[in-house]
Design an enzyme around this catalytic site. Sequence first.
Site, PDB file in Angstrom:
ATOM      1  N   HIS A 101      28.037  40.559  44.059  1.00  0.00           N
ATOM      2  CA  HIS A 101      28.925  39.723  44.857  1.00  0.00           C
ATOM      3  C   HIS A 101      29.667  40.522  45.934  1.00  0.00           C
ATOM      4  O   HIS A 101      30.741  40.116  46.373  1.00  0.00           O
ATOM      5  CB  HIS A 101      29.928  39.005  43.953  1.00  0.00           C
ATOM      6  CG  HIS A 101      29.300  38.043  43.004  1.00  0.00           C
ATOM      7  ND1 HIS A 101      28.511  36.992  43.416  1.00  0.00           N
ATOM      8  CD2 HIS A 101      29.328  37.983  41.648  1.00  0.00           C
ATOM      9  CE1 HIS A 101      28.085  36.310  42.363  1.00  0.00           C
ATOM     10  NE2 HIS A 101      28.559  36.900  41.286  1.00  0.00           N
TER      11      HIS A 101
ATOM     12  N   ASP B 197      18.235  57.043  40.712  1.00  0.00           N
ATOM     13  CA  ASP B 197      17.868  58.212  41.502  1.00  0.00           C
ATOM     14  C   ASP B 197      18.953  58.597  42.507  1.00  0.00           C
ATOM     15  O   ASP B 197      19.110  59.787  42.823  1.00  0.00           O
ATOM     16  CB  ASP B 197      16.550  57.974  42.241  1.00  0.00           C
ATOM     17  CG  ASP B 197      15.336  58.216  41.360  1.00  0.00           C
ATOM     18  OD1 ASP B 197      15.510  58.592  40.174  1.00  0.00           O
ATOM     19  OD2 ASP B 197      14.200  58.012  41.835  1.00  0.00           O
TER      20      ASP B 197
ATOM     21  N   GLU C 140      26.865  36.042  30.154  1.00  0.00           N
ATOM     22  CA  GLU C 140      27.631  35.087  30.959  1.00  0.00           C
ATOM     23  C   GLU C 140      27.025  33.692  30.965  1.00  0.00           C
ATOM     24  O   GLU C 140      27.264  32.907  31.890  1.00  0.00           O
ATOM     25  CB  GLU C 140      27.833  35.615  32.379  1.00  0.00           C
ATOM     26  CG  GLU C 140      26.644  36.293  32.991  1.00  0.00           C
ATOM     27  CD  GLU C 140      27.006  37.054  34.262  1.00  0.00           C
ATOM     28  OE1 GLU C 140      28.091  36.834  34.828  1.00  0.00           O
ATOM     29  OE2 GLU C 140      26.188  37.883  34.690  1.00  0.00           O
TER      30      GLU C 140
ATOM     31  N   ASP D 292      31.076  32.837  35.261  1.00  0.00           N
ATOM     32  CA  ASP D 292      29.775  32.186  35.085  1.00  0.00           C
ATOM     33  C   ASP D 292      29.675  31.498  33.735  1.00  0.00           C
ATOM     34  O   ASP D 292      29.072  30.424  33.622  1.00  0.00           O
ATOM     35  CB  ASP D 292      28.651  33.208  35.239  1.00  0.00           C
ATOM     36  CG  ASP D 292      28.388  33.559  36.693  1.00  0.00           C
ATOM     37  OD1 ASP D 292      27.896  32.679  37.421  1.00  0.00           O
ATOM     38  OD2 ASP D 292      28.681  34.688  37.096  1.00  0.00           O
TER      39      ASP D 292
END
Length: 266
Positions: free
Chosen positions: A48, A87, A152, A178
């Site tokens: 988000h 990485d 969620e 959520d």
Amino acid sequence: MPAPRNHFKAALKAGRQQIGLWLNMGEALTAEIAGTAGFDWLVIDGEHGPNDLRSIMAQLQALSASPSEVVVRPPMGETWFIKQLLDIGARTLLVPMVDSAREAEELVRAVRYPPRGVRGVGAAVARASGFNAIPDYAETAADEICLIVQAETMAAIRDLENIAAVDGVDGIFIGPADLSADMGYLGRMEAPEVQEVIDKAIVTIVKAGKAAGILTFSESLNRHYLDLGASFVAVGADVTEFSGALKALAARYGRAAGKPAPRPGY
């Protein structure tokens, strides 16, 4: 020389409570400022926030000297993107929308090198290994990678005990916004019905021996979850804190009330 120690993972394993902040601005400078504030952990939000791989790396670099542990939330639990995040130096991942133990098991494999997982072997050219300055990185990386999955949805709540039993999952984070929406209480996470589910979930996670976490902007709820046994709680976000501070400053001079600015004198 092994991979650097992940103090956040060690704290969760020891049951020490950790207080965090969400970083949604997508900017290295504001992340660096947050890194001086004294939080135990900071979340670079790729779900988000306006982030891509390069902006996440820039924030990791800006926070490299901060005592706060950096947690990266990808927009989804895709193996190819997790590979890239690891990485560039992310070592604690918070993966959204994990609905089942099977999904959690796949994420564990995504953060481990073969033969225990499917992470691509490219440590020699990766920032995570100090560009091959840590010769034992590939052999020791898994010990210091912290995997947190987000529960969620009600599907995740129903499979919570099985998710918590997955070896390699270090913590489970309840996503209250959520979850409340999935329950039919969009924008009403403080509804008693939602809070009952969250409370039971935290107890279930802690009972299973895993770390429980959550984010809200309510201090009373955050303290309640800490008392309930949650060990990593995020208590705000950079966007809301910045916005609130600016509005408060403007209000002290009458701007927020819609008063016109005084005309400059000549």
